[in-house]
Design an enzyme around this catalytic site. Sequence first.
Site, short mmCIF file in Angstrom:
data_model
loop_
_atom_site.label_atom_id
_atom_site.label_comp_id
_atom_site.label_asym_id
_atom_site.label_seq_id
_atom_site.Cartn_x
_atom_site.Cartn_y
_atom_site.Cartn_z
CG ASN A 101 -1.55 1.32 1.36
OD1 ASN A 101 -2.50 1.59 0.70
ND2 ASN A 101 -1.22 1.91 2.60
CE1 TYR A 165 0.08 7.98 -6.69
CE2 TYR A 165 -1.85 8.43 -7.99
CZ TYR A 165 -1.34 7.81 -6.88
OH TYR A 165 -2.26 7.35 -5.87
CE LYS A 169 -0.57 4.30 -6.70
NZ LYS A 169 -0.41 3.50 -5.60
N1 LIG Z 1 -5.39 9.23 -0.54
C1 LIG Z 1 -5.94 9.08 -1.90
O1 LIG Z 1 -6.71 9.89 -2.48
C2 LIG Z 1 -5.46 8.00 -2.83
C3 LIG Z 1 -6.24 7.66 -3.82
C4 LIG Z 1 -5.90 6.66 -4.59
C5 LIG Z 1 -4.77 5.86 -4.34
N2 LIG Z 1 -4.01 6.09 -2.99
C6 LIG Z 1 -2.81 5.35 -2.93
O2 LIG Z 1 -3.16 4.73 -1.54
C7 LIG Z 1 -1.86 4.29 -1.03
C8 LIG Z 1 -1.91 4.95 0.56
O3 LIG Z 1 -1.99 6.49 0.28
P1 LIG Z 1 -2.22 7.35 1.53
O4 LIG Z 1 -3.39 8.39 0.93
O5 LIG Z 1 -2.90 6.88 2.68
O6 LIG Z 1 -1.02 8.42 1.64
P2 LIG Z 1 -0.25 8.80 2.81
O7 LIG Z 1 0.80 9.95 2.15
O8 LIG Z 1 -1.34 9.52 3.76
O9 LIG Z 1 0.39 7.55 3.61
C9 LIG Z 1 1.33 6.86 2.68
C10 LIG Z 1 2.40 6.19 3.72
O10 LIG Z 1 3.41 5.57 2.74
C11 LIG Z 1 4.76 5.88 3.49
N3 LIG Z 1 5.70 5.76 2.48
C12 LIG Z 1 5.93 6.53 1.56
N4 LIG Z 1 6.98 5.94 0.92
C13 LIG Z 1 7.51 5.01 1.40
C14 LIG Z 1 8.68 4.11 1.34
N5 LIG Z 1 9.46 4.45 0.51
N6 LIG Z 1 8.84 3.15 2.19
C15 LIG Z 1 7.85 2.96 3.26
N7 LIG Z 1 6.90 3.72 3.50
C16 LIG Z 1 6.62 4.82 2.62
C17 LIG Z 1 4.47 7.08 4.15
O11 LIG Z 1 5.42 7.32 4.96
C18 LIG Z 1 2.99 7.06 4.60
O12 LIG Z 1 2.84 6.68 6.10
C19 LIG Z 1 -0.62 4.98 -1.86
O13 LIG Z 1 -0.47 3.91 -2.80
C20 LIG Z 1 -1.79 5.95 -2.84
O14 LIG Z 1 -1.33 6.12 -4.03
C21 LIG Z 1 -4.29 7.11 -2.28
#
Ligand SMILES: NC(=O)c1ccc[n+]([C@@H]2O[C@H](COP(=O)([O-])OP(=O)(O)OC[C@H]3O[C@@H](n4cnc5c(N)ncnc54)[C@H](O)[C@@H]3O)[C@@H](O)[C@H]2O)c1
Length: 270
Positions: A101, A165, A169
């Site tokens: 994730n 990105y 994805k």
């Molecule tokens: N929030 C949205 O609207 C949304 C929509 C679609 C997909 N996503 C996807 O959901 C996933 C989670 O997103 P989120 O919104 O919770 O993001 P967020 O930024 O709130 O949390 C992401 C977490 O990943 C960790 N992280 C980043 N790079 C890392 C690395 N190299 N090694 C270990 N940990 C790492 C960060 O420290 C953070 O805790 C992501 O893959 C994101 O692309 C999010």
Amino acid sequence: MVAPQTSISSGAVRLAGKRAIITGGGHGIGRATAIEFARQGSHVAIVDLDEAACQETARQIIGLGGTCLPLAADVSDAGEVDQCVASVVDVLGGVEVLFNNAGVMPEGTALTTDMATWQRVLDVNLKAMYLFARATIPQMLSGGGSVINTASVQGLLGHPNRLAYVTSKHGVIGLTRALAADHAAAKVRVNAICPGTIDTPMLHRELEKAPEDERESLLQSYRELHPIGDIGQPEDVAHAVVFLASDESRFITGAVLAIDGGYTSLVVHE
Ligand SMILES: NC(=O)c1ccc[n+]([C@@H]2O[C@H](COP(=O)([O-])OP(=O)(O)OC[C@H]3O[C@@H](n4cnc5c(N)ncnc54)[C@H](O)[C@@H]3O)[C@@H](O)[C@H]2O)c1
């Protein structure tokens, strides 16, 4: 890597006894899912670059009476990934569920994305999922398992100014289908989720790029992009991931599940 912390889980049944690795468990979708997994009886290991956030998720889970092993690591580093999985196997005794994730979302077109950014996004958002899959699937071959990969609606559709990105994805969906095909016979299921806009720190970092007095109207425009009339909460994603991790979804593999309030169901948004 930080010291393991454990406590006794109780009371829940949907993921009873399942040992899970959740990457990006320090914030947002990963944290909410880790907490929901623990509520459902799973023994959880979380991997995150942000060590303090990792510890905070563990603190919340342990406060609920759950079990949590927080591991501070970079998911894109093969050595660190192997070390994390070895620690989980050592402490928890095995792995049945992997929630791939962690992700990052820098902006940029082909004209403004430099090589380092391109590489970093592909490494964190895509390569890391392969690294965790190859380290954990051997643990699942005898008794089956479930891998859930976080893609995005941007893994199904294009989006301006997000070249790396969107590319990463779309790759997550290909990786998911390839893994599903390779390991279905061993009852290792692999599915992808495609969240729409979810209320997490990632979204708030986006909003903060706009002038303060425009942020509420920007947020409203995000809500209106989703036919259901709102953005999602991290728990909306967590509940779907619990289902995909559980035996309730035992006949589902290679699926791509939109969790997007209808965002990808319309050609034209009114
Ligand atoms: N929030 C949205 O609207 C949304 C929509 C679609 C997909 N996503 C996807 O959901 C996933 C989670 O997103 P989120 O919104 O919770 O993001 P967020 O930024 O709130 O949390 C992401 C977490 O990943 C960790 N992280 C980043 N790079 C890392 C690395 N190299 N090694 C270990 N940990 C790492 C960060 O420290 C953070 O805790 C992501 O893959 C994101 O692309 C999010």
